[in-house]
Design a protein around this motif. Structure first.
Motif, PDB file in Angstrom:
ATOM      1  N   MET A 184      23.949 104.765  68.928  1.00 47.54           N
ATOM      2  CA  MET A 184      24.171 103.609  69.564  1.00 47.54           C
ATOM      3  C   MET A 184      25.517 103.010  68.721  1.00 47.54           C
ATOM      4  O   MET A 184      26.027 101.879  69.117  1.00 47.54           O
ATOM      5  CB  MET A 184      22.992 102.262  68.912  1.00 47.54           C
ATOM      6  N   GLY A 185      26.071 103.758  67.938  1.00 50.92           N
ATOM      7  CA  GLY A 185      27.427 103.472  67.447  1.00 50.92           C
ATOM      8  C   GLY A 185      27.299 102.630  66.242  1.00 50.92           C
ATOM      9  O   GLY A 185      28.200 101.861  65.868  1.00 50.92           O
ATOM     10  N   HIS A 186      26.215 102.527  65.336  1.00 49.33           N
ATOM     11  CA  HIS A 186      26.091 101.839  64.064  1.00 49.33           C
ATOM     12  C   HIS A 186      25.822 102.675  63.155  1.00 49.33           C
ATOM     13  O   HIS A 186      24.751 103.658  63.009  1.00 49.33           O
ATOM     14  CB  HIS A 186      25.182 100.786  64.307  1.00 49.33           C
ATOM     15  N   MET A 187      26.495 102.772  61.905  1.00 46.50           N
ATOM     16  CA  MET A 187      26.040 103.323  60.601  1.00 46.50           C
ATOM     17  C   MET A 187      24.846 102.665  60.123  1.00 46.50           C
ATOM     18  O   MET A 187      24.718 101.514  60.285  1.00 46.50           O
ATOM     19  CB  MET A 187      26.803 103.789  59.434  1.00 46.50           C
ATOM     20  N   SER A 188      24.026 103.325  59.258  1.00 48.67           N
ATOM     21  CA  SER A 188      22.648 102.561  58.570  1.00 48.67           C
ATOM     22  C   SER A 188      23.078 102.144  57.311  1.00 48.67           C
ATOM     23  O   SER A 188      24.063 102.442  56.770  1.00 48.67           O
ATOM     24  CB  SER A 188      21.826 103.420  58.544  1.00 48.67           C
ATOM     25  N   ASN A 189      22.403 101.137  56.680  1.00 45.59           N
ATOM     26  CA  ASN A 189      22.692 100.622  55.486  1.00 45.59           C
ATOM     27  C   ASN A 189      22.386 101.316  54.468  1.00 45.59           C
ATOM     28  O   ASN A 189      23.018 101.593  53.505  1.00 45.59           O
ATOM     29  CB  ASN A 189      21.573  99.369  55.286  1.00 45.59           C
ATOM     30  N   SER A 190      21.151 102.347  54.603  1.00 49.05           N
ATOM     31  CA  SER A 190      20.663 103.230  53.588  1.00 49.05           C
ATOM     32  C   SER A 190      21.073 104.572  53.709  1.00 49.05           C
ATOM     33  O   SER A 190      21.590 104.879  54.754  1.00 49.05           O
ATOM     34  CB  SER A 190      18.968 103.141  53.537  1.00 49.05           C
ATOM     35  N   GLY A 191      20.823 105.551  52.683  1.00 48.59           N
ATOM     36  CA  GLY A 191      21.029 107.080  52.820  1.00 48.59           C
ATOM     37  C   GLY A 191      22.452 107.228  52.125  1.00 48.59           C
ATOM     38  O   GLY A 191      23.191 106.288  52.153  1.00 48.59           O
ATOM     39  N   PRO A 192      22.583 108.662  51.999  1.00 52.55           N
ATOM     40  CA  PRO A 192      23.784 109.034  51.198  1.00 52.55           C
ATOM     41  C   PRO A 192      24.976 108.791  52.343  1.00 52.55           C
ATOM     42  O   PRO A 192      26.246 108.569  51.650  1.00 52.55           O
ATOM     43  CB  PRO A 192      23.683 110.461  51.037  1.00 52.55           C
ATOM     44  N   GLU A 193      25.009 108.567  53.430  1.00 50.78           N
ATOM     45  CA  GLU A 193      25.981 108.311  54.277  1.00 50.78           C
ATOM     46  C   GLU A 193      26.023 106.708  54.666  1.00 50.78           C
ATOM     47  O   GLU A 193      26.751 106.506  55.876  1.00 50.78           O
ATOM     48  CB  GLU A 193      25.877 109.377  55.762  1.00 50.78           C
ATOM     49  N   GLY A 194      25.149 106.025  54.228  1.00 48.81           N
ATOM     50  CA  GLY A 194      25.135 104.538  54.474  1.00 48.81           C
ATOM     51  C   GLY A 194      26.101 103.785  53.892  1.00 48.81           C
ATOM     52  O   GLY A 194      26.887 104.156  53.294  1.00 48.81           O
ATOM     53  N   THR A 195      26.117 102.558  54.525  1.00 53.81           N
ATOM     54  CA  THR A 195      26.962 101.637  54.219  1.00 53.81           C
ATOM     55  C   THR A 195      26.787 101.084  52.435  1.00 53.81           C
ATOM     56  O   THR A 195      27.994 101.019  52.141  1.00 53.81           O
ATOM     57  CB  THR A 195      26.726 100.226  55.147  1.00 53.81           C
ATOM     58  N   VAL A 196      25.887 101.162  52.048  1.00 49.21           N
ATOM     59  CA  VAL A 196      25.664 100.538  50.650  1.00 49.21           C
ATOM     60  C   VAL A 196      26.432 101.687  49.905  1.00 49.21           C
ATOM     61  O   VAL A 196      27.186 101.487  48.798  1.00 49.21           O
ATOM     62  CB  VAL A 196      24.283 100.536  50.177  1.00 49.21           C
ATOM     63  N   ALA A 197      25.910 103.038  50.036  1.00 49.50           N
ATOM     64  CA  ALA A 197      26.747 104.051  49.373  1.00 49.50           C
ATOM     65  C   ALA A 197      28.186 104.224  49.519  1.00 49.50           C
ATOM     66  O   ALA A 197      28.927 104.373  48.574  1.00 49.50           O
ATOM     67  CB  ALA A 197      26.229 105.494  49.826  1.00 49.50           C
ATOM     68  N   ALA A 198      28.501 103.858  51.019  1.00 45.50           N
ATOM     69  CA  ALA A 198      30.024 103.780  51.305  1.00 45.50           C
ATOM     70  C   ALA A 198      30.930 102.777  50.365  1.00 45.50           C
ATOM     71  O   ALA A 198      32.091 103.110  50.156  1.00 45.50           O
ATOM     72  CB  ALA A 198      30.391 103.783  52.793  1.00 45.50           C
ATOM     73  N   PHE A 199      30.128 101.822  50.279  1.00 41.44           N
ATOM     74  CA  PHE A 199      31.049 100.710  49.755  1.00 41.44           C
ATOM     75  C   PHE A 199      30.835 100.520  48.173  1.00 41.44           C
ATOM     76  O   PHE A 199      31.402  99.936  47.376  1.00 41.44           O
ATOM     77  CB  PHE A 199      30.384  99.242  50.293  1.00 41.44           C
ATOM     78  N   ALA A 200      29.862 101.466  47.463  1.00 43.60           N
ATOM     79  CA  ALA A 200      29.871 101.569  46.353  1.00 43.60           C
ATOM     80  C   ALA A 200      30.926 101.387  45.394  1.00 43.60           C
ATOM     81  O   ALA A 200      31.354 101.044  44.276  1.00 43.60           O
ATOM     82  CB  ALA A 200      28.746 102.658  45.828  1.00 43.60           C
TER      83      ALA A 200
END
Ligand code: MLT
Ligand code: MN
Ligand code: ZN
Length: 326
Positions: free
Chosen positions: A265-281
């Protein structure tokens, strides 16, 4: 430069630079979605503790408290205007504080609200040439009478001063940039291969700044992945609203409500190693706020472990009516 005086409804004046109101915090369909019986929708519909209904994705921003730009125009706009007194008519028989809209993609949840504001009211509507051509090709948007509504094209990387239809500055500068994304669902072309005919300007993010001041923030309600240039752009940002669609990629399947993944659908997820929380850390963003949150996402409920996890990483989950003043 002298800053404008914000007139609060109380009559008290205060210095403002940018005021942001979240009109709708949920993704397409809203929360609860009309036809969804997933565990989150069931609880929200029942008014369970820690839940609240949310309308579809949009914010509104003003630099003077009088003129407001919409950022995306959701199908719930009529209800959102009713719920936010800043957007009520205030002068004469016909008036609206809404002076324009900026759209970040052509999705149903981000453009159909334009049909709600069609009643001979002057507006400036900004979008990429790609999204403007999609709107131009769809004759239902002809209800936006060109005598009143001017459509303006955004150029990537070019700071643009938002102006009313008659050319008055709204005191807001936006800088559009492309982000990884996907063509609007209703325009997908199965024959066009893996990306369904997506083009770079189908999905953009915005840096939104005060014309008179250093205050700024980022608004990125849809994003499919997190390339290094996006990380660099957002490093040390004071405030970012970011795509919070799904907690995990296969959530629609595990909730038994659909077959599509977030990736599809063109949306990254919040969780997981590739997710948004990890990306912003590692980015040192001062305030991080999820928006465009799908009805299946457990972070929508206050007391879930998933909510606790995002809050532990200093993320906020936006809600309708959330106000932030810069
Ligand atoms: C999306 O964010 O993926 C779209 O809004 C989906 C839709 O059009 O319903
Ligand atoms: Mn959407
Ligand atoms: Zn649901």
């Amino acid at each position: 430069m002298k800053r404008p005086v914000w007139k609060e409804p109380s009559g008290k004046g205060c210095l403002i630079v940018l005021k942001i109101v979240v009109l709708g915090s949920s993704a397409g369909g809203g929360s609860p979605q009309w036809n969804c019986n997933c565990p989150v929708c069931r609880q929200v519909r029942a008014g369970a503790p820690g839940t609240r209904p949310r309308t579809q994705s949009s914010i509104t921003v003003s630099a003077d408290g009088e003129n407001w730009f919409l950022f995306n125009a959701s199908p719930d706009l009529g209800h959102q205007i009713l719920s936010n007194s800043a957007l009520h008519p205030a002068k004469g028989e016909r008036h609206s504080p809404i002076v324009g809209a900026v759209v970040t993609n052509g999705d149903v949840d981000h453009v159909t609200g334009l049909l709600t504001v069609r009643e001979s009211h002057p507006l400036a509507v900004y979008g990429t040439s790609r999204v403007q051509s999609v709107l131009a090709d769809n004759s239902i948007f002809n209800v936006l009478n060109p005598e009143y509504v001017e459509r303006r094209i955004l150029k990537m990387g070019q700071p643009t001063e938002l102006k009313t239809k008659d050319g008055k500055s709204a005191g807001i500068i936006i800088e559009p940039f492309t982000v990884p994304g996907k063509i609007a669902l209703w325009l997908e072309d199965e024959s066009a291969g893996e990306n369904f005919g997506s083009q770079p300007e189908d999905t953009i993010g915005l840096k939104i700044s005060a014309k008179d001041g250093d205050e700024h923030f980022f608004y990125i309600p849809g994003c499919a992945s997190f390339p290094p240039e996006l990380a660099e752009r957002l490093t040390d940002a004071p405030l970012v609203f970011f795509d919070g669609t799904l907690w995990q990629d296969d959530e629609m399947k595990t909730s038994h409500v659909g077959v599509k993944t977030g990736n599809r659908m063109g949306h990254m997820s919040n969780s997981g190693p590739e997710g948004t929380v990890a990306a912003f850390a590692p980015l040192n963003v001062k305030r991080k706020v999820f928006i465009h949150i799908n009805n299946t996402n457990p972070i929508l409920i206050d007391n879930t472990p998933e909510r606790a996890e995002v809050e532990a990483a200093d993320w906020e989950v936006s809600y309708d009516g959330m106000e932030i003043t810069l």
